[in-house]
Design an enzyme around this catalytic site. Structure first.
Site, PDB file in Angstrom:
ATOM      1  N   HIS A   1      44.116  46.843 -37.366  1.00  0.00           N
ATOM      2  CA  HIS A   1      43.589  48.130 -37.862  1.00  0.00           C
ATOM      3  C   HIS A   1      42.090  48.016 -38.171  1.00  0.00           C
ATOM      4  O   HIS A   1      41.648  48.273 -39.287  1.00  0.00           O
ATOM      5  CB  HIS A   1      44.351  48.564 -39.117  1.00  0.00           C
TER       6      HIS A   1
ATOM      7  N   ASP B   1      46.006  48.904 -32.242  1.00  0.00           N
ATOM      8  CA  ASP B   1      45.230  48.602 -33.440  1.00  0.00           C
ATOM      9  C   ASP B   1      45.917  49.118 -34.697  1.00  0.00           C
ATOM     10  O   ASP B   1      45.499  48.803 -35.801  1.00  0.00           O
ATOM     11  CB  ASP B   1      43.837  49.227 -33.320  1.00  0.00           C
TER      12      ASP B   1
ATOM     13  N   VAL C   1      44.909  53.843 -31.257  1.00  0.00           N
ATOM     14  CA  VAL C   1      43.944  53.629 -32.335  1.00  0.00           C
ATOM     15  C   VAL C   1      44.041  54.764 -33.353  1.00  0.00           C
ATOM     16  O   VAL C   1      43.144  54.949 -34.163  1.00  0.00           O
ATOM     17  CB  VAL C   1      42.503  53.527 -31.792  1.00  0.00           C
TER      18      VAL C   1
ATOM     19  N   GLU D   1      52.320  47.856 -41.457  1.00  0.00           N
ATOM     20  CA  GLU D   1      51.109  47.019 -41.495  1.00  0.00           C
ATOM     21  C   GLU D   1      51.079  46.219 -42.791  1.00  0.00           C
ATOM     22  O   GLU D   1      51.363  46.762 -43.862  1.00  0.00           O
ATOM     23  CB  GLU D   1      49.862  47.900 -41.396  1.00  0.00           C
TER      24      GLU D   1
ATOM     25  N   SER E   1      39.534  49.014 -35.590  1.00  0.00           N
ATOM     26  CA  SER E   1      38.761  49.606 -34.504  1.00  0.00           C
ATOM     27  C   SER E   1      37.520  50.350 -34.978  1.00  0.00           C
ATOM     28  O   SER E   1      36.539  50.453 -34.241  1.00  0.00           O
ATOM     29  CB  SER E   1      39.640  50.551 -33.673  1.00  0.00           C
TER      30      SER E   1
ATOM     31  N   ARG F   1      47.424  56.379 -35.339  1.00  0.00           N
ATOM     32  CA  ARG F   1      48.322  55.983 -36.417  1.00  0.00           C
ATOM     33  C   ARG F   1      49.540  55.307 -35.803  1.00  0.00           C
ATOM     34  O   ARG F   1      50.022  55.709 -34.745  1.00  0.00           O
ATOM     35  CB  ARG F   1      48.771  57.209 -37.237  1.00  0.00           C
TER      36      ARG F   1
END
Length: 343
Positions: free
Chosen positions: A298, A274, A248, A279, A300, A250
């Protein structure tokens, strides 16, 4: 064509509100959404709202920049336009998108939104660990198929977890996991005994040494030159057979291909991710369909009302900045994060 400047109206590239000529000039990089509850700030500053295509022009003569679009790396490309900039605030805990050499070496103060996401991310990590241990994803899939298949699940109480990253988010995660009976160890820049949140903190240089003892590994370290790619082939090979990996922090903390290989060969029992190197996660990524893998976009730390809270944090710092008081959450630009005990 140069953007039109109209008081409180959308323009080709940015919007401004015009007040007294002696007021500070604040640029707000909006992204896809306009930040909420900006009225008090607009009452005391000349605010230029912009997206990436108008950032260069908006920065000319600006005193401060609010990176509401915290994932943008556009500032580096237009840095030469920041002719009067004194302060940059990022609406996130991570500031790696703006830590380019010119900003690091400048006198511009950098602050972040530390504290907003600590509790929400800790809750999310607990949820991920429970989902992995209790095999919720498989249960949901069996329900969709209308299949009654009894299985046994795992206890998390007593399981050993290594939290890599001992800043405020890592500490919130440690407290949450200890509360449900997990045995938590921290990993940061320096070792520490009798830590109030982690118990013991191991130095990150010893990552591979301690991985074999852990049932779960949670990555939440800031992205720096030292942490980039720290979860590589050697790290995943060192993990205990059947362990699970949670990221969670990077995406660039991990080598995705090495993680995929560790999952495919069965060394790891699963992963909950996450954040990713790229991305959104590409459609052809094997992570979408690997057994035992949970993928989330992404999110969380993104609780209901988080955008309002981000603006509140900035508004408090903006008032401090205007009145000459010390700013909160000042980033050490060489370290890449706000220093705190044990980090």
């Amino acid at each position: 064509m140069a953007p039109r400047i109209v008081d409180n109206h959308t323009t080709d590239s940015y919007r401004v509100n015009v007040i007294g000529t002696n007021s500070p000039v604040l640029v707000v990089l909006e992204g896809d959404q306009h930040p909420p509850r900006m009225g008090p700030i607009e009452a005391s500053a000349l605010v230029r709202y912009t997206r990436e295509d108008g950032l260069a022009e908006a920065l000319r003569g600006a005193d401060a920049l609010f990176l509401y679009d915290f994932q943008s790396s556009a500032l580096r490309d237009v840095w030469s336009s920041a002719d009067r900039l004194r302060w940059v605030h990022v609406a996130a805990a991570g500031v790696d998108p703006v830590l380019f050499p010119e900003l690091r070496e400048s006198q511009v103060v950098l602050t972040n939104s530390r504290g907003v996401f600590d509790g929400p991310i800790a809750e999310y990590v607990l949820g991920l660990i429970l989902a992995l241990a209790k095999d919720f994803a498989h249960t949901i899939e069996l329900q969709r198929q209308g299949r009654w298949l009894h299985r046994e699940s795992e206890r998390i109480a007593g399981a050993r977890v290594l939290v890599v990253g001992t800043g405020p988010i890592g500490r919130a995660i440690a407290r949450m996991l200890r509360a449900v009976g997990m045995q938590v160890t921290g990993m940061g820049r320096r070792s520490q005994a009798d830590d109030p949140d982690f118990g013991t903190v191991r130095p990150s240089a010893e990552l591979v040494r301690w991985l074999p003892e852990m049932d779960y590994v949670v990555a939440v370290a800031p992205l720096t030159e030292q942490t980039k790619g720290m979860f590589d082939e050697a790290a995943f090979a060192a993990m205990k057979p059947g362990a699970r990996f949670v990221n969670v922090g990077r995406g660039a903390l991990m080598d995705t291909s090495a993680l995929v290989a560790a999952l495919r060969d069965g060394r790891l029992a699963g992963a909950a991710l996450d954040v990713f190197e790229t991305e959104p996660l590409p459609d052809d990524s094997p992570l979408w369909n690997l057994p035992g893998v949970l993928v989330s976009p992404h999110m969380s730390g993104d609780f209901v009302g988080w955008r309002d809270t981000l603006v509140e944090v900035f508004a408090d710092n903006f008032q401090r900045w205007q009145t000459g008081r010390p700013l909160r959450n000042v980033v050490d630009k060489q370290l890449g994060y706000v220093p705190s005990r044990g980090v």
